[in-house]
Design a protein around this motif. Structure first.
Motif, PDB file in Angstrom:
ATOM      1  N   GLU A 116      -2.391-114.482  23.856  1.00 63.14           N
ATOM      2  CA  GLU A 116      -2.450-113.595  22.628  1.00 63.14           C
ATOM      3  C   GLU A 116      -4.059-114.181  22.586  1.00 63.14           C
ATOM      4  N   ARG A 143      -7.303-111.904  21.883  1.00 66.01           N
ATOM      5  CA  ARG A 143      -7.967-112.069  20.187  1.00 66.01           C
ATOM      6  C   ARG A 143      -9.383-112.599  20.434  1.00 66.01           C
ATOM      7  N   ARG A 197      -9.691-106.885  16.560  1.00 64.06           N
ATOM      8  CA  ARG A 197      -8.551-107.710  16.925  1.00 64.06           C
ATOM      9  C   ARG A 197      -7.902-107.141  16.536  1.00 64.06           C
ATOM     10  N   GLU A 198      -7.745-107.342  15.251  1.00 67.50           N
ATOM     11  CA  GLU A 198      -6.721-106.625  14.517  1.00 67.50           C
ATOM     12  C   GLU A 198      -5.850-105.607  14.989  1.00 67.50           C
ATOM     13  N   SER A 250      -5.294-106.131  19.510  1.00 65.18           N
ATOM     14  CA  SER A 250      -4.174-107.264  19.752  1.00 65.18           C
ATOM     15  C   SER A 250      -2.373-106.402  18.598  1.00 65.18           C
TER      16      SER A 250
END
Length: 201
Positions: A11, A15, A23-24, A27
């Motif tokens: 993870e 990122r 990114r948010e 992921s």
């Protein structure tokens, strides 16, 4: 299932590679699929492997083009050393091939850091570039040796550094290449910060 998480290292790598705008969302989508679909169907170990493969795909997309360019440069140098008339002067060839390798590693780091605004992404791209390139070079060298292994060819290989250099040098280049990518990563992140824009994924 909110407490189910993929391997922390995978993870973190994901990122680092993603740009701030992705990114948010990216992921998060991958985590949701891991928790709701993959884990229930496959269990912990296979789900973790699945997640690691998804992350490896992101790494591959960042590095494969640079790795192919580097491998082509190395194989091209080997072809010169193996097939041109024997020479005792390899300095000029070494300088050119070294400059090409430094340029590729530094560019890979700068480009990846520019896109992600992360020096870490540049370092990862450099390491992956070296590792993928080494695999390509070794496979290509084995293929050439399988076809051409006559005494003349083997003597030219020996004169240019021997089989050890053919197969070990691409692996040894990974560490200094990653350092070059680190420098490129600093330049790429700085440029992205200064100019305030970067290419989208």
């Amino acid at each position: 299932m909110g407490d189910l998480n993929p391997p922390a290292w995978a993870e973190a790598v994901l990122r680092v590679l993603l740009g701030p705008e992705d990114r948010e969302s990216v992921s998060g989508d991958l985590l949701e699929e891991y928790r709701e679909s993959v884990f229930p169907a496959r269990g912990r170990v296979r789900a973790d492997v699945w997640y690691a493969r998804q992350v490896a795909g992101f790494v591959w997309r960042r590095a494969w083009l640079w790795a192919v360019a580097l491998a082509a440069a190395v194989v091209g140098r080997d072809v010169l050393d193996w097939w041109l008339p024997p020479t005792n002067e390899f300095y000029a060839r070494s300088v050119v091939s070294t400059l090409i390798a430094v340029s590729i590693f530094t560019s890979a780091g700068a480009w990846s850091a520019w896109r992600s605004r992360s020096v870490g992404a540049g370092v990862l791209a450099g390491f992956a570039t070296g590792a993928i390139s080494a695999a390509i070079v070794n496979v290509a060298s084995l293929g050439q040796l399988a076809v051409w292994h006559d005494p003349h060819t083997m003597s030219t290989i020996a004169a240019s550094g021997g089989l050890e250099e053919v197969f070990v040098l691409p692996l040894m280049v990974i560490v200094p290449g990653t350092m070059c990518a680190l420098v490129g990563g600093v330049v790429g992140k700085t440029a992205a910060s200064v100019f305030g824009s970067h290419a989208s994924e």
